[in-house]
Design a protein around this motif. Sequence first.
Motif, PDB file in Angstrom:
ATOM      1  N   TYR A  29      12.768   1.927  10.063  1.00 42.13           N
ATOM      2  CA  TYR A  29      13.496   3.056   9.483  1.00 42.13           C
ATOM      3  C   TYR A  29      14.405   2.622   8.331  1.00 42.13           C
ATOM      4  CZ  TYR A  29      15.844   7.592   9.296  1.00 42.13           C
ATOM      5  OH  TYR A  29      16.328   8.805   8.888  1.00 42.13           O
ATOM      6  N   GLY A  30      14.249   1.419   7.852  1.00 47.43           N
ATOM      7  CA  GLY A  30      15.064   0.971   6.723  1.00 47.43           C
ATOM      8  C   GLY A  30      14.171   0.677   5.535  1.00 47.43           C
ATOM      9  N   LYS A  31      14.326  -0.523   4.962  1.00 46.33           N
ATOM     10  CA  LYS A  31      13.486  -0.919   3.824  1.00 46.33           C
ATOM     11  C   LYS A  31      12.030  -1.037   4.256  1.00 46.33           C
ATOM     12  CE  LYS A  31      17.003  -3.421   1.178  1.00 46.33           C
ATOM     13  NZ  LYS A  31      17.466  -4.746   0.733  1.00 46.33           N
ATOM     14  N   THR A  32      11.807  -1.541   5.462  1.00 46.84           N
ATOM     15  CA  THR A  32      10.443  -1.718   5.965  1.00 46.84           C
ATOM     16  C   THR A  32      10.048  -0.517   6.817  1.00 46.84           C
ATOM     17  OG1 THR A  32      10.805  -4.112   6.033  1.00 46.84           O
ATOM     18  CG2 THR A  32       8.904  -3.265   7.233  1.00 46.84           C
ATOM     19  N   LYS A  33       9.099   0.266   6.325  1.00 48.37           N
ATOM     20  CA  LYS A  33       8.640   1.438   7.074  1.00 48.37           C
ATOM     21  C   LYS A  33       7.284   1.208   7.723  1.00 48.37           C
ATOM     22  CE  LYS A  33      11.320   4.889   4.546  1.00 48.37           C
ATOM     23  NZ  LYS A  33      12.165   3.956   3.809  1.00 48.37           N
ATOM     24  N   LYS A  34       6.627   0.150   7.297  1.00 48.52           N
ATOM     25  CA  LYS A  34       5.289  -0.156   7.806  1.00 48.52           C
ATOM     26  C   LYS A  34       5.311  -1.550   8.433  1.00 48.52           C
ATOM     27  CE  LYS A  34       0.569  -0.368   5.926  1.00 48.52           C
ATOM     28  NZ  LYS A  34      -0.194  -0.079   4.700  1.00 48.52           N
TER      29      LYS A  34
ATOM     30  N   VAL B  15      -2.448  -4.801  21.066  1.00 54.61           N
ATOM     31  CA  VAL B  15      -2.644  -3.362  20.862  1.00 54.61           C
ATOM     32  C   VAL B  15      -1.304  -2.765  20.460  1.00 54.61           C
ATOM     33  CG1 VAL B  15      -2.341  -2.884  23.345  1.00 54.61           C
ATOM     34  CG2 VAL B  15      -3.447  -1.182  21.900  1.00 54.61           C
ATOM     35  N   LEU B  16      -1.311  -1.877  19.499  1.00 57.64           N
ATOM     36  CA  LEU B  16      -0.079  -1.232  19.036  1.00 57.64           C
ATOM     37  C   LEU B  16       0.007   0.136  19.704  1.00 57.64           C
ATOM     38  CD1 LEU B  16       2.288  -1.794  17.154  1.00 57.64           C
ATOM     39  CD2 LEU B  16       0.945  -0.923  15.249  1.00 57.64           C
ATOM     40  N   VAL B  17       1.067   0.354  20.490  1.00 55.37           N
ATOM     41  CA  VAL B  17       1.218   1.586  21.271  1.00 55.37           C
ATOM     42  C   VAL B  17       2.355   2.421  20.704  1.00 55.37           C
ATOM     43  CG1 VAL B  17       1.634   2.560  23.562  1.00 55.37           C
ATOM     44  CG2 VAL B  17       0.397   0.392  23.340  1.00 55.37           C
ATOM     45  N   PHE B  18       2.070   3.698  20.456  1.00 56.84           N
ATOM     46  CA  PHE B  18       3.081   4.628  19.941  1.00 56.84           C
ATOM     47  C   PHE B  18       3.449   5.592  21.059  1.00 56.84           C
ATOM     48  CE2 PHE B  18       4.682   8.396  17.858  1.00 56.84           C
ATOM     49  CZ  PHE B  18       5.406   7.909  16.784  1.00 56.84           C
ATOM     50  N   ASP B  19       4.713   5.575  21.466  1.00 51.61           N
ATOM     51  CA  ASP B  19       5.179   6.415  22.573  1.00 51.61           C
ATOM     52  C   ASP B  19       6.551   6.979  22.210  1.00 51.61           C
ATOM     53  OD1 ASP B  19       5.524   7.628  25.045  1.00 51.61           O
ATOM     54  OD2 ASP B  19       6.176   5.797  26.037  1.00 51.61           O
ATOM     55  N   ILE B  20       6.573   7.931  21.291  1.00 50.80           N
ATOM     56  CA  ILE B  20       7.825   8.476  20.759  1.00 50.80           C
ATOM     57  C   ILE B  20       7.742  10.006  20.762  1.00 50.80           C
ATOM     58  CG2 ILE B  20       9.319   8.605  18.712  1.00 50.80           C
ATOM     59  CD1 ILE B  20       8.495   5.804  17.965  1.00 50.80           C
TER      60      ILE B  20
ATOM     61  N   ALA C 290       2.007   7.133  11.216  1.00 53.90           N
ATOM     62  CA  ALA C 290       0.929   6.991  10.230  1.00 53.90           C
ATOM     63  C   ALA C 290       0.937   5.601   9.587  1.00 53.90           C
ATOM     64  CB  ALA C 290       1.062   8.069   9.151  1.00 53.90           C
ATOM     65  N   TYR C 291       2.120   5.113   9.216  1.00 54.20           N
ATOM     66  CA  TYR C 291       2.228   3.768   8.635  1.00 54.20           C
ATOM     67  C   TYR C 291       1.799   2.701   9.641  1.00 54.20           C
ATOM     68  CZ  TYR C 291       4.829   5.486   4.524  1.00 54.20           C
ATOM     69  OH  TYR C 291       5.206   6.116   3.360  1.00 54.20           O
ATOM     70  N   ALA C 292       2.171   2.895  10.910  1.00 50.53           N
ATOM     71  CA  ALA C 292       1.784   1.941  11.953  1.00 50.53           C
ATOM     72  C   ALA C 292       0.265   1.958  12.161  1.00 50.53           C
ATOM     73  CB  ALA C 292       2.509   2.257  13.255  1.00 50.53           C
ATOM     74  N   MET C 293      -0.325   3.156  12.047  1.00 50.04           N
ATOM     75  CA  MET C 293      -1.787   3.263  12.151  1.00 50.04           C
ATOM     76  C   MET C 293      -2.460   2.509  11.007  1.00 50.04           C
ATOM     77  SD  MET C 293      -2.070   7.285  13.261  1.00 50.04           S
ATOM     78  CE  MET C 293      -3.834   7.471  13.027  1.00 50.04           C
TER      79      MET C 293
ATOM     80  N   LYS D 116      -4.934  -0.781  11.394  1.00 44.34           N
ATOM     81  CA  LYS D 116      -6.258  -0.847  10.763  1.00 44.34           C
ATOM     82  C   LYS D 116      -6.392  -2.115   9.904  1.00 44.34           C
ATOM     83  CE  LYS D 116     -10.104   0.329   8.573  1.00 44.34           C
ATOM     84  NZ  LYS D 116     -11.418   0.159   9.207  1.00 44.34           N
ATOM     85  N   GLU D 117      -5.365  -2.357   9.074  1.00 43.47           N
ATOM     86  CA  GLU D 117      -5.409  -3.499   8.151  1.00 43.47           C
ATOM     87  C   GLU D 117      -5.415  -4.839   8.886  1.00 43.47           C
ATOM     88  OE1 GLU D 117      -1.982  -2.652   5.785  1.00 43.47           O
ATOM     89  OE2 GLU D 117      -2.917  -0.863   4.897  1.00 43.47           O
ATOM     90  N   ASN D 118      -4.834  -4.862  10.087  1.00 43.56           N
ATOM     91  CA  ASN D 118      -4.736  -6.122  10.831  1.00 43.56           C
ATOM     92  C   ASN D 118      -5.708  -6.215  12.001  1.00 43.56           C
ATOM     93  OD1 ASN D 118      -2.179  -7.735   9.746  1.00 43.56           O
ATOM     94  ND2 ASN D 118      -1.692  -5.556   9.645  1.00 43.56           N
ATOM     95  N   GLY D 119      -6.642  -5.258  12.058  1.00 41.76           N
ATOM     96  CA  GLY D 119      -7.685  -5.307  13.075  1.00 41.76           C
ATOM     97  C   GLY D 119      -7.177  -5.146  14.491  1.00 41.76           C
ATOM     98  N   ILE D 120      -6.155  -4.306  14.681  1.00 40.39           N
ATOM     99  CA  ILE D 120      -5.548  -4.098  15.995  1.00 40.39           C
ATOM    100  C   ILE D 120      -5.815  -2.658  16.441  1.00 40.39           C
ATOM    101  CG2 ILE D 120      -3.349  -4.005  17.260  1.00 40.39           C
ATOM    102  CD1 ILE D 120      -2.255  -5.991  15.148  1.00 40.39           C
ATOM    103  N   PRO D 121      -6.235  -2.441  17.690  1.00 42.34           N
ATOM    104  CA  PRO D 121      -6.385  -1.057  18.164  1.00 42.34           C
ATOM    105  C   PRO D 121      -5.035  -0.346  18.260  1.00 42.34           C
ATOM    106  CG  PRO D 121      -6.925  -2.626  19.914  1.00 42.34           C
ATOM    107  CD  PRO D 121      -6.665  -3.427  18.689  1.00 42.34           C
ATOM    108  N   PHE D 122      -5.050   0.969  18.050  1.00 42.70           N
ATOM    109  CA  PHE D 122      -3.821   1.773  18.048  1.00 42.70           C
ATOM    110  C   PHE D 122      -3.933   2.835  19.129  1.00 42.70           C
ATOM    111  CE2 PHE D 122      -0.765   4.926  16.525  1.00 42.70           C
ATOM    112  CZ  PHE D 122       0.264   4.129  16.044  1.00 42.70           C
ATOM    113  N   MET D 123      -2.896   2.934  19.947  1.00 41.23           N
ATOM    114  CA  MET D 123      -2.914   3.884  21.058  1.00 41.23           C
ATOM    115  C   MET D 123      -1.706   4.814  20.970  1.00 41.23           C
ATOM    116  SD  MET D 123      -3.057   3.001  25.132  1.00 41.23           S
ATOM    117  CE  MET D 123      -4.699   2.309  25.035  1.00 41.23           C
TER     118      MET D 123
END
Length: 299
Positions: free
Chosen positions: A6-11, A22-27, A42-45, A49-56
């Motif tokens: 939520y600062g300079k780095t959003k992704k 695996v990157l899990v979004f629970d918010i 969306a940025y995390a998704m 994708k760019e790092n070849g990690i599944p997103f949940m």
Amino acid sequence: PVYSLYGKTKKPTPEMLKNVDVLVFDIQDVGTRYYTYIYTMAYAMEAAKENGIPFMVLDRPNPQGGKHIEGPILEPEYASFVGLYPIPLKHGMTIGELALLFNKEFDIDADLTVVKMKHWKRKMDFDDTRLPFVLPSPNMPTVESTFVYPATGLIEGTNISEGRGTTKPFELIGAPFIKSTELEEALNSLNLPGVTFRAASFTPTFSKHQGTLCHGVQLYVTDREKFEAVKTGLSLIKTIHDLYPEDFEFLSTGSFDKLAGNGWIRTKIKNGASIEDIIDSYEKPLQQFSKTRKKYLIY
């Protein structure tokens, strides 16, 4: 380690994701386009994708329910962290449904899994779920806050206080130059569905007009099913603009246009257009989005 998005780095960066399986979004989202959690998703998704990690995505209720969509569709040239994609101001989707839509319609193409909720129906607002409401951010303290946010969040782009620095953010709005009873009468005379206005005065402890007595109104949503948040917000801004033309201002930062998702609403209000004219101008794109949206509804 804990990283802020939520600062300079959003992704998330490749370094942050180095040992992630695996990157899990629970918010918890609140159902309004300019609430930024959906763009963090969306940025995390994209990063997944760019790092070849599944997103949940662990799906959560839309506190405002999942039936009503309202407001203008964001125009791409006004994209920002408070509106990244062409969706309406009130989208009526769950965070999982939005993930599916973002992934396909906006070419993120992540390896996405949405874990569905049990027992949630589109007609349910947050109170219907019987779940405890945990405030998702400091200025979204109650279920009522989420309902008025698509209306009064637009006030952030003006010199009117949206109630930050009070115990009723987004329910109280005002400024030192407003006459509260005059505004109350003008707004109640519009007979907007599902909402009533009460004259109110308050002193914000921080944010706009900090430490200064403000006069305005408190919004009471009396019928959540009939309440038209975007129409109410536009009516509020137009009424204040028309009553106090010498004092009311759209902020020079251009934030109103980013929140509205276009530049023409501000111009129409300045030029004295009716609320009906403004709504008519975004009705056709809204209908088109409605067709796209249907493809991604889970419930």
